[in-house]
Design an enzyme around this catalytic site. Structure first.
Site, PDB file in Angstrom:
ATOM      1  N   ASN A  28      66.663  34.291   7.810  1.00  0.00           N
ATOM      2  CA  ASN A  28      66.649  34.835   6.451  1.00  0.00           C
ATOM      3  C   ASN A  28      66.880  36.341   6.520  1.00  0.00           C
ATOM      4  OD1 ASN A  28      66.188  35.534   3.824  1.00  0.00           O
ATOM      5  ND2 ASN A  28      64.023  34.963   3.801  1.00  0.00           N
ATOM      6  N   ASN A  49      62.377  28.476   8.292  1.00  0.00           N
ATOM      7  CA  ASN A  49      63.041  29.715   7.879  1.00  0.00           C
ATOM      8  C   ASN A  49      62.260  30.905   8.461  1.00  0.00           C
ATOM      9  OD1 ASN A  49      63.270  32.053   6.048  1.00  0.00           O
ATOM     10  ND2 ASN A  49      64.550  30.742   4.752  1.00  0.00           N
ATOM     11  N   ALA A  65      62.969  27.270   0.737  1.00  0.00           N
ATOM     12  CA  ALA A  65      61.965  28.081   1.432  1.00  0.00           C
ATOM     13  C   ALA A  65      61.108  28.856   0.444  1.00  0.00           C
ATOM     14  CB  ALA A  65      62.662  29.062   2.375  1.00  0.00           C
ATOM     15  N   GLY A  66      59.864  29.101   0.840  1.00  0.00           N
ATOM     16  CA  GLY A  66      58.962  29.910   0.030  1.00  0.00           C
ATOM     17  C   GLY A  66      57.908  29.086  -0.676  1.00  0.00           C
ATOM     18  N   ASN A 116      59.692  37.140  -8.222  1.00  0.00           N
ATOM     19  CA  ASN A 116      58.644  37.244  -7.194  1.00  0.00           C
ATOM     20  C   ASN A 116      58.914  38.415  -6.263  1.00  0.00           C
ATOM     21  OD1 ASN A 116      59.012  36.429  -4.111  1.00  0.00           O
ATOM     22  ND2 ASN A 116      60.561  35.291  -5.271  1.00  0.00           N
ATOM     23  N   THR A 142      59.262  31.556   4.428  1.00  0.00           N
ATOM     24  CA  THR A 142      59.655  32.326   5.594  1.00  0.00           C
ATOM     25  C   THR A 142      58.445  32.655   6.470  1.00  0.00           C
ATOM     26  OG1 THR A 142      61.598  33.315   4.540  1.00  0.00           O
ATOM     27  CG2 THR A 142      60.642  34.542   6.333  1.00  0.00           C
ATOM     28  N   PHE A 172      56.941  37.923   2.023  1.00  0.00           N
ATOM     29  CA  PHE A 172      56.700  37.134   3.248  1.00  0.00           C
ATOM     30  C   PHE A 172      55.218  37.069   3.617  1.00  0.00           C
ATOM     31  CE2 PHE A 172      61.177  38.251   5.178  1.00  0.00           C
ATOM     32  CZ  PHE A 172      61.784  37.452   4.226  1.00  0.00           C
ATOM     33  N   SER A 218      66.061  38.271   1.666  1.00  0.00           N
ATOM     34  CA  SER A 218      64.977  38.484   0.713  1.00  0.00           C
ATOM     35  C   SER A 218      65.008  39.925   0.224  1.00  0.00           C
ATOM     36  CB  SER A 218      63.629  38.215   1.370  1.00  0.00           C
ATOM     37  OG  SER A 218      62.611  38.743   0.535  1.00  0.00           O
ATOM     38  N   THR A 258      71.982  30.355  -2.384  1.00  0.00           N
ATOM     39  CA  THR A 258      71.620  31.731  -2.125  1.00  0.00           C
ATOM     40  C   THR A 258      70.109  31.940  -2.247  1.00  0.00           C
ATOM     41  OG1 THR A 258      71.645  32.439  -4.449  1.00  0.00           O
ATOM     42  CG2 THR A 258      73.746  32.534  -3.264  1.00  0.00           C
ATOM     43  N   ASN A 259      69.708  33.135  -1.870  1.00  0.00           N
ATOM     44  CA  ASN A 259      68.335  33.605  -2.099  1.00  0.00           C
ATOM     45  C   ASN A 259      68.216  34.100  -3.555  1.00  0.00           C
ATOM     46  OD1 ASN A 259      65.661  34.618  -1.523  1.00  0.00           O
ATOM     47  ND2 ASN A 259      66.308  34.779   0.619  1.00  0.00           N
ATOM     48  N   THR A 260      67.132  34.745  -3.885  1.00  0.00           N
ATOM     49  CA  THR A 260      66.925  35.265  -5.246  1.00  0.00           C
ATOM     50  C   THR A 260      67.816  36.497  -5.474  1.00  0.00           C
ATOM     51  OG1 THR A 260      65.125  36.611  -4.412  1.00  0.00           O
ATOM     52  CG2 THR A 260      64.519  34.478  -5.339  1.00  0.00           C
ATOM     53  N   LYS A 310      70.742  32.452   5.764  1.00  0.00           N
ATOM     54  CA  LYS A 310      70.574  32.401   4.305  1.00  0.00           C
ATOM     55  C   LYS A 310      70.975  33.747   3.713  1.00  0.00           C
ATOM     56  CE  LYS A 310      67.285  31.192   0.668  1.00  0.00           C
ATOM     57  NZ  LYS A 310      65.984  30.569   0.369  1.00  0.00           N
ATOM     58  N   ASN A 319      62.498  41.452  -0.871  1.00  0.00           N
ATOM     59  CA  ASN A 319      61.123  41.953  -0.888  1.00  0.00           C
ATOM     60  C   ASN A 319      60.619  42.537   0.425  1.00  0.00           C
ATOM     61  OD1 ASN A 319      60.840  41.185  -3.628  1.00  0.00           O
ATOM     62  ND2 ASN A 319      60.628  39.068  -2.955  1.00  0.00           N
ATOM     63  N   THR A 320      61.487  42.584   1.440  1.00  0.00           N
ATOM     64  CA  THR A 320      61.159  43.313   2.665  1.00  0.00           C
ATOM     65  C   THR A 320      62.126  44.477   2.703  1.00  0.00           C
ATOM     66  OG1 THR A 320      60.369  41.351   3.827  1.00  0.00           O
ATOM     67  CG2 THR A 320      61.093  43.191   5.201  1.00  0.00           C
ATOM     68  N   TYR A 377      63.679  25.302  -6.100  1.00  0.00           N
ATOM     69  CA  TYR A 377      62.297  25.771  -6.075  1.00  0.00           C
ATOM     70  C   TYR A 377      61.778  25.970  -7.501  1.00  0.00           C
ATOM     71  CZ  TYR A 377      58.280  28.756  -4.746  1.00  0.00           C
ATOM     72  OH  TYR A 377      57.041  29.294  -4.578  1.00  0.00           O
TER      73      TYR A 377
HETATM   74  C1  LIG Z   1      57.880  32.428  -5.351  1.00  0.00           C
HETATM   75  C2  LIG Z   1      59.086  32.346  -4.492  1.00  0.00           C
HETATM   76  C3  LIG Z   1      58.997  32.614  -3.132  1.00  0.00           C
HETATM   77  C4  LIG Z   1      60.119  32.544  -2.318  1.00  0.00           C
HETATM   78  N1  LIG Z   1      59.994  32.783  -0.989  1.00  0.00           N
HETATM   79  C5  LIG Z   1      61.071  32.655  -0.182  1.00  0.00           C
HETATM   80  C6  LIG Z   1      60.946  32.852   1.211  1.00  0.00           C
HETATM   81  O1  LIG Z   1      59.859  33.097   1.746  1.00  0.00           O
HETATM   82  N2  LIG Z   1      62.073  32.750   1.967  1.00  0.00           N
HETATM   83  C7  LIG Z   1      63.297  32.428   1.433  1.00  0.00           C
HETATM   84  O2  LIG Z   1      64.277  32.322   2.166  1.00  0.00           O
HETATM   85  N3  LIG Z   1      63.433  32.225   0.111  1.00  0.00           N
HETATM   86  C8  LIG Z   1      62.356  32.330  -0.703  1.00  0.00           C
HETATM   87  N4  LIG Z   1      62.496  32.114  -2.045  1.00  0.00           N
HETATM   88  C9  LIG Z   1      63.848  31.826  -2.593  1.00  0.00           C
HETATM   89  C10 LIG Z   1      64.110  30.328  -2.750  1.00  0.00           C
HETATM   90  O3  LIG Z   1      64.084  29.676  -1.512  1.00  0.00           O
HETATM   91  C11 LIG Z   1      65.484  30.100  -3.416  1.00  0.00           C
HETATM   92  O4  LIG Z   1      66.482  30.594  -2.571  1.00  0.00           O
HETATM   93  C12 LIG Z   1      65.594  30.790  -4.763  1.00  0.00           C
HETATM   94  O5  LIG Z   1      64.362  30.719  -5.467  1.00  0.00           O
HETATM   95  C13 LIG Z   1      66.687  30.188  -5.647  1.00  0.00           C
HETATM   96  O6  LIG Z   1      66.419  28.839  -5.953  1.00  0.00           O
HETATM   97  P1  LIG Z   1      65.754  28.361  -7.357  1.00  0.00           P
HETATM   98  O7  LIG Z   1      66.541  29.012  -8.447  1.00  0.00           O
HETATM   99  O8  LIG Z   1      65.869  26.865  -7.330  1.00  0.00           O
HETATM  100  O9  LIG Z   1      64.346  28.808  -7.316  1.00  0.00           O
HETATM  101  C14 LIG Z   1      61.377  32.182  -2.881  1.00  0.00           C
HETATM  102  C15 LIG Z   1      61.475  31.891  -4.235  1.00  0.00           C
HETATM  103  C16 LIG Z   1      60.352  31.965  -5.049  1.00  0.00           C
HETATM  104  C17 LIG Z   1      60.474  31.641  -6.522  1.00  0.00           C
END
Ligand SMILES: Cc1cc2nc3c(=O)[nH]c(=O)nc-3n(C[C@H](O)[C@H](O)[C@H](O)COP(=O)(O)O)c2cc1C
Length: 345
Positions: free
Chosen positions: A178, A145, A65-66, A114, A89, A118, A181, A243-245, A215, A183-184, A319
């Site tokens: 989700n 998502n 996602a993202g 990042n 998302t 959203f 994140s 996982t997420n970030t 997530k 960032n919210t 991603y």
């Molecule tokens: C620029 C950016 C935007 C993202 N936006 C979302 C998002 O909107 N929703 C979400 O669930 N995860 C978002 N993610 C998290 C990714 O889906 C993923 O969980 C995370 O980056 C870990 O994977 P990676 O190490 O392969 O990037 C975002 C990641 C990046 C780098």
């Protein structure tokens, strides 16, 4: 070729502008008249197909996602060889996200930070695009998502998620709540079991027969991960995405001044690999074999994907390495998986 393009052109562009430029190309690749060509080159080997969530995924490896927040490029991503595309998302109310700049490369770490927040055109606009996509005979498997609209109070969060779920679940192959994140403001607080339970129950009712996943963040303690995993099974969910970030900045090689200048936000890419794998193992240890676990975080190579599958992941996503490795990344992973498996046989 791509490493040179990255070094000479893309790494000098503002990362968000580079992303938009890439999206224009990927969108074109997905246009009905053209998509057969890249798909012919990047189509995953039939031996990679995975049956999960009542769906057939052409490869275990999908885009997280993202990347395609607004369902603009799902067919192009499919044409490039990804086994599924998780869009979003998406929030019930369209929103701009945080002010730019909000995306930063940490090149020595093959990572990014990042704080997009959203940014998206809203669930309603996405529904129009998803409806159009569903008429395509050959199309991507699409997960949707959803997150909380920033202007909505936490007291009304459930109703806000339910609004998105009601609109989007009928158009999604699977739906993701989700709550992870960074960032919210306050969003990750929804992962507390007492608040998560009623939220998941309500969204599950709204999602009807569409498989529902949650997530989670890598920054939870292991016992919190276990509690959420048990709750997800108990609440009748179909799976977990881990996982997420991360909000951690531990162990980075990038110049601390560069890391500091990037500021707050979620870190993704190679530094997340170890924790994402640990969280996968913690989840898999407490959920039934048929429960879908999607592992994401720091995956770069076919060997990384295979390691997640061996550790119990049903599917894997990525991603950040897409930004560093370029358009042939999914194809490289798919081919690498076939080679790895041939070597084991
Ligand atoms: C620029 C950016 C935007 C993202 N936006 C979302 C998002 O909107 N929703 C979400 O669930 N995860 C978002 N993610 C998290 C990714 O889906 C993923 O969980 C995370 O980056 C870990 O994977 P990676 O190490 O392969 O990037 C975002 C990641 C990046 C780098």
């Amino acid at each position: 070729m791509y490493p040179l393009l990255f070094r000479v052109v893309l790494s000098r562009m503002d990362p968000e502008s580079a992303h938009h430029a890439a999206m224009v190309v990927i969108r074109m690749l997905g246009a009905a008249a053209f998509s057969w060509a890249p798909r012919a080159i990047a189509k995953p080997d039939p031996s990679l197909a995975v049956q999960a969530l009542g769906l057939s995924f052409p490869s275990p490896f999908g885009v997280a996602a993202g990347f395609d927040k607004d369902v603009a490029a799902a067919q192009g991503l499919w044409a490039l060889g990804f086994g599924h595309v998780e869009v979003g998302t998406l929030t019930a109310i369209a929103q701009d996200g945080n002010p730019r700049p909000r995306l930063f490369r940490l090149v020595p770490d093959r990572a990014v930070v990042n704080r997009m927040g959203f940014n998206n055109h809203g669930a309603g606009a996405a529904a129009v695009r998803l409806r159009r996509l569903r008429t395509r005979r050959h199309r991507a498997v699409i997960g949707v998502n959803i997150g909380k609209s920033r202007v909505v109070d936490f007291a009304d969060a459930t109703a806000d998620y339910v609004r998105s779920a009601s609109l989007l679940a009928p158009l999604a192959d699977y739906l993701v709540v989700n709550v992870s994140s960074p960032n919210t403001p306050g969003l990750r607080g929804l992962q507390a079991v007492e608040t998560l339970r009623p939220l998941l129950d309500a969204v599950r009712r709204a999602a009807g027969t569409t498989p529902l996943l949650v997530k989670i963040a890598p920054d939870l303690a292991d016992d919190e991960v276990e509690s959420i995993a048990r709750l997800a099974v108990d609440a009748g969910l179909a799976g977990i995405i881990a996982t997420n970030t991360t909000i951690s900045r531990a162990g980075l090689r990038t110049d601390p001044a560069v890391v500091e200048a990037a500021g707050a936000g979620g870190l993704s890419g190679a530094p997340l690999k170890t924790r994402a794998l640990q969280v996968l193992r913690v989840v898999r240890a407490v959920v039934p074999a048929e429960f879908c676990v999607i592992s994401v975080g720091g995956v770069e190579t076919a060997a990384d994907v295979q390691e997640r599958l061996d550790a119990g992941a049903t599917l894997v996503q990525g991603y950040t390495a897409f930004l560093y490795r370029g358009p042939l990344w999914a194809r490289q992973i798919n081919r690498g998986l076939v080679r790895l498996r041939a070597g084991r046989a």
